[in-house]
Scaffold this motif. Structure first.
Motif, short mmCIF file in Angstrom:
data_model
loop_
_atom_site.label_atom_id
_atom_site.label_comp_id
_atom_site.label_asym_id
_atom_site.label_seq_id
_atom_site.Cartn_x
_atom_site.Cartn_y
_atom_site.Cartn_z
N TYR A 112 0.85 -1.20 0.00
CA TYR A 112 0.00 0.00 0.00
C TYR A 112 0.88 1.25 0.00
CZ TYR A 112 -2.95 3.74 1.84
OH TYR A 112 -3.59 4.93 2.00
N THR A 113 1.84 1.30 0.91
CA THR A 113 2.74 2.45 1.02
C THR A 113 3.51 2.67 -0.29
OG1 THR A 113 3.02 1.92 3.34
CG2 THR A 113 4.59 3.48 2.42
N TYR A 114 3.94 1.57 -0.87
CA TYR A 114 4.72 1.61 -2.11
C TYR A 114 3.90 2.18 -3.26
CZ TYR A 114 8.42 -0.35 -5.16
OH TYR A 114 9.47 -0.54 -6.03
N VAL A 115 2.67 1.71 -3.37
CA VAL A 115 1.78 2.16 -4.45
C VAL A 115 1.42 3.63 -4.27
CG1 VAL A 115 -0.51 1.83 -5.49
CG2 VAL A 115 0.87 -0.16 -4.91
N VAL A 116 1.16 4.02 -3.02
CA VAL A 116 0.79 5.42 -2.77
C VAL A 116 1.97 6.36 -3.07
CG1 VAL A 116 0.13 7.07 -0.96
CG2 VAL A 116 -1.08 4.90 -1.16
N ARG A 117 3.18 5.93 -2.80
CA ARG A 117 4.35 6.76 -3.15
C ARG A 117 4.37 7.07 -4.64
NH1 ARG A 117 9.39 3.53 -0.44
NH2 ARG A 117 8.95 4.08 1.74
N ILE A 118 4.21 6.02 -5.45
CA ILE A 118 4.26 6.22 -6.91
C ILE A 118 3.10 7.12 -7.33
CG2 ILE A 118 4.50 5.06 -9.13
CD1 ILE A 118 4.94 2.43 -7.57
N ALA A 119 1.94 6.86 -6.74
CA ALA A 119 0.73 7.64 -7.07
C ALA A 119 0.93 9.11 -6.67
CB ALA A 119 -0.48 7.07 -6.35
N ASP A 120 1.48 9.35 -5.49
CA ASP A 120 1.66 10.73 -5.03
C ASP A 120 2.63 11.50 -5.93
OD1 ASP A 120 -0.15 10.61 -2.96
OD2 ASP A 120 1.34 10.21 -1.39
N THR A 148 -4.61 7.91 -10.83
CA THR A 148 -5.94 7.31 -10.65
C THR A 148 -5.83 5.79 -10.59
OG1 THR A 148 -6.80 9.12 -11.99
CG2 THR A 148 -8.31 7.30 -11.55
N ASN A 149 -5.11 5.21 -11.57
CA ASN A 149 -4.94 3.75 -11.57
C ASN A 149 -4.30 3.26 -10.28
OD1 ASN A 149 -6.02 3.45 -14.15
ND2 ASN A 149 -4.03 3.72 -15.16
N LEU A 150 -3.29 3.99 -9.84
CA LEU A 150 -2.55 3.57 -8.64
C LEU A 150 -3.39 3.73 -7.37
CD1 LEU A 150 0.80 5.15 -9.79
CD2 LEU A 150 0.56 2.73 -9.17
N PHE A 151 -4.09 4.85 -7.26
CA PHE A 151 -4.94 5.06 -6.07
C PHE A 151 -6.07 4.03 -6.04
CE2 PHE A 151 -3.52 9.70 -5.82
CZ PHE A 151 -2.74 9.49 -4.69
N GLN A 152 -6.61 3.71 -7.22
CA GLN A 152 -7.68 2.69 -7.26
C GLN A 152 -7.15 1.36 -6.73
OE1 GLN A 152 -8.87 2.90 -11.37
NE2 GLN A 152 -10.56 4.31 -10.95
N TYR A 153 -5.91 1.06 -7.09
CA TYR A 153 -5.31 -0.17 -6.59
C TYR A 153 -5.03 -0.06 -5.08
CZ TYR A 153 -2.11 -4.17 -6.34
OH TYR A 153 -1.50 -5.34 -6.00
N ASP A 157 -10.57 9.06 -4.82
CA ASP A 157 -10.67 10.51 -4.65
C ASP A 157 -10.36 10.93 -3.22
OD1 ASP A 157 -11.22 11.15 -7.25
OD2 ASP A 157 -13.39 11.02 -7.02
N GLN A 158 -10.78 10.12 -2.27
CA GLN A 158 -10.48 10.46 -0.88
C GLN A 158 -8.97 10.44 -0.62
OE1 GLN A 158 -13.16 7.52 0.79
NE2 GLN A 158 -14.42 9.13 1.69
N LEU A 159 -8.30 9.47 -1.24
CA LEU A 159 -6.84 9.43 -1.08
C LEU A 159 -6.19 10.64 -1.75
CD1 LEU A 159 -5.36 5.86 -1.54
CD2 LEU A 159 -5.67 7.18 0.52
N ALA A 160 -6.70 10.99 -2.90
CA ALA A 160 -6.08 12.10 -3.63
C ALA A 160 -6.35 13.44 -2.96
CB ALA A 160 -6.60 12.12 -5.07
N PHE A 161 -7.57 13.64 -2.47
CA PHE A 161 -7.98 14.99 -2.06
C PHE A 161 -8.17 15.22 -0.57
CE2 PHE A 161 -9.69 14.73 -6.47
CZ PHE A 161 -8.84 15.67 -7.02
N TYR A 199 1.16 12.75 2.61
CA TYR A 199 1.61 12.60 1.22
C TYR A 199 3.07 12.15 1.23
CZ TYR A 199 -2.60 14.71 -0.69
OH TYR A 199 -3.90 14.96 -1.06
N SER A 200 3.39 11.20 0.35
CA SER A 200 4.74 10.64 0.37
C SER A 200 5.50 10.93 -0.92
CB SER A 200 4.67 9.14 0.62
OG SER A 200 3.80 8.55 -0.34
N ASN A 201 5.06 11.97 -1.66
CA ASN A 201 5.76 12.30 -2.90
C ASN A 201 7.16 12.86 -2.63
OD1 ASN A 201 3.82 14.66 -2.09
ND2 ASN A 201 5.58 15.60 -3.09
#
Lengths: 252, 159
Positions: A8-16, A53-58, A70-74, A81-83
């Motif tokens: 989860y953390t890994y995917v959110v990093r890429i998404a962020d 979007t694809n990454l947050f959905q995952y 959307d909740q994760l994004a906004f 945020y881990s960008n």
């Protein structure tokens, strides 16, 4: 940490990274130096936000708490945020925007290429999809580095300044901690250290063609991956999150 | 009895919202059609990650198939879409519509490679120039014909 939490953390990093850089590039909409670049930067922004979007959905399926993409994004606060610090840096001018993009694209192409071999099929699928777009992005930013570096005296000096400025954030591209360690062992994540030489060679090569100097200073900044951001992110989030904060659950 | 052949026929009526001369079948974004227990499952794949037309395409598919059969639309990312999946019929329709179809493009890792020769969809001249690698939508680049001066969209090659 369970594998699922690490993933989860890994995917959110890429998404962020994709989301924040996508938002930054979207700020160019209507302000590009020429019409073609206005369109190019916002096209790249759209690709990045699509990837996010694809990454947050995952990510929400991994988290399994009933949140939406959307909740994760906004609806997270800045510390969540881990960008990378690199992607939240202000656009400043076209040269700064291109230098930031160039370091990022060069990394992202190698990253997605390697990630297509991930043992996690969904991550591999997102990487495969994103890689095709990233190749276009890298071509675009690399060619601009060369055009500006090998352009006029003014453009040369200004792109060199931007390349030097962003250099301090490139170290963080290769940031790793126990999240990576957990996933590398399972063949899901990559050892980013293995990408470093290729990244540096590519960057050096393009800078050389651009008659620019590879920055030599060793000053480096990091923190984004663990939620320690520059003040710039707060302003970016304030603008990006405004609609969802002011009108909760608003949809188009 | 509803067959997959019939479903494909119906899907061939569903136009792409951005380029209405093309059907989603021409574009190659419909990957599979299955009928399981009187329910149809259509799997589609996006052209680009951020393609805003995907939601609308999903709705259009439901609209086209729902009177015939209960339908579910699924999305898959792998294998990733490529312009190689566009049908020859689709390429011809694009050209007639004024958009140059995808050409066999050089490797994108070559910087400042000579841009691909894209014949003008109006006068067919090969004397054209790329104005911008990025165009009005994610899938297009912007070109101009040096012969008849027509500015035109080029559906760029994605591999």
């Amino acid at each position: 940490m369970t594998v699922k939490e690490a993933l989860y953390t890994y995917v959110v990093r890429i998404a962020d990274d994709s989301l924040i850089l996508g938002q930054r590039l979207a700020e160019w909409c209507g302000h590009g130096p020429i019409l073609e670049e206005d369109i190019a930067l916002t096209n790249i922004s759209l690709d990045l936000i699509g990837q996010a979007t694809n990454l947050f959905q995952y990510a929400v399926t991994l988290e399994d708490k009933g949140r939406t993409e959307d909740q994760l994004a906004f609806l997270r606060v800045d510390r969540e945020y881990s960008n990378l610090l690199l992607v939240e840096q202000p656009n400043k001018d076209f040269g700064y925007t291109i230098a930031r993009q160039f370091y990022f694209d060069a990394f992202r192409k190698l990253f997605f290429e390697a990630l297509t071999n991930s043992e996690d099929t969904q991550l591999a699928a997102i990487a495969e999809k994103s890689l095709k777009e990233t190749k276009y992005h890298l071509k675009h930013s690399s060619e601009w580095i060369i055009r500006l570096g090998d352009g006029t005296e003014e453009s040369h000096q200004r792109i060199q300044e931007a390349v030097n400025f962003h250099w301090r954030f490139t170290h963080e591209l290769f940031f790793q901690n126990e999240v990576d360690k957990t996933l590398i062992e399972l063949g899901i994540g990559l050892d980013l250290a293995t990408l470093f030489d290729d990244w540096k060679n590519y960057v050096s090569n393009v800078l050389q063609q651009a008659t620019l100097e590879l920055p030599s200073h060793s000053f480096k900044l990091e923190g984004g991956r663990t939620g320690m951001h520059s003040e710039h992110l707060g302003y970016l989030l304030a603008e990006m999150q405004y609609m969802q904060r002011a009108f909760p659950n608003l949809t188009w | 009895m509803v067959t997959t052949e019939l479903i494909w026929k119906l899907l061939d009526q569903v136009a792409d919202p951005e380029i209405p001369v093309l059907t989603i079948a021409d574009l190659g974004i419909v990957r599979t059609v299955e009928i399981i227990d009187n329910k149809c499952i259509v799997t589609i794949t996006p052209t680009y990650s951020g393609c805003p037309a995907m939601h609308q395409i999903e709705e259009e598919i439901l609209k086209a198939l729902s009177p015939t059969i209960t339908t579910e639309v699924k999305s898959t990312l792998s294998p990733a879409w490529t312009t190689d999946w566009m049908s020859e019929k689709g390429k011809e329709k694009l050209r007639e519509y004024g958009i140059a179809p995808p050409e066999n493009e050089v490797d994108k890792s070559v910087l400042f490679a000579k841009p691909t020769v894209v014949p003008c969809p109006k006068c067919n001249s090969k004397n054209t120039r790329m104005v911008s690698q990025f165009g009005s939508t994610a899938c297009k680049a912007h070109y101009q014909c040096n012969q008849c001066l027509e500015p035109f969209d080029y559906f760029k090659c994605l591999r």
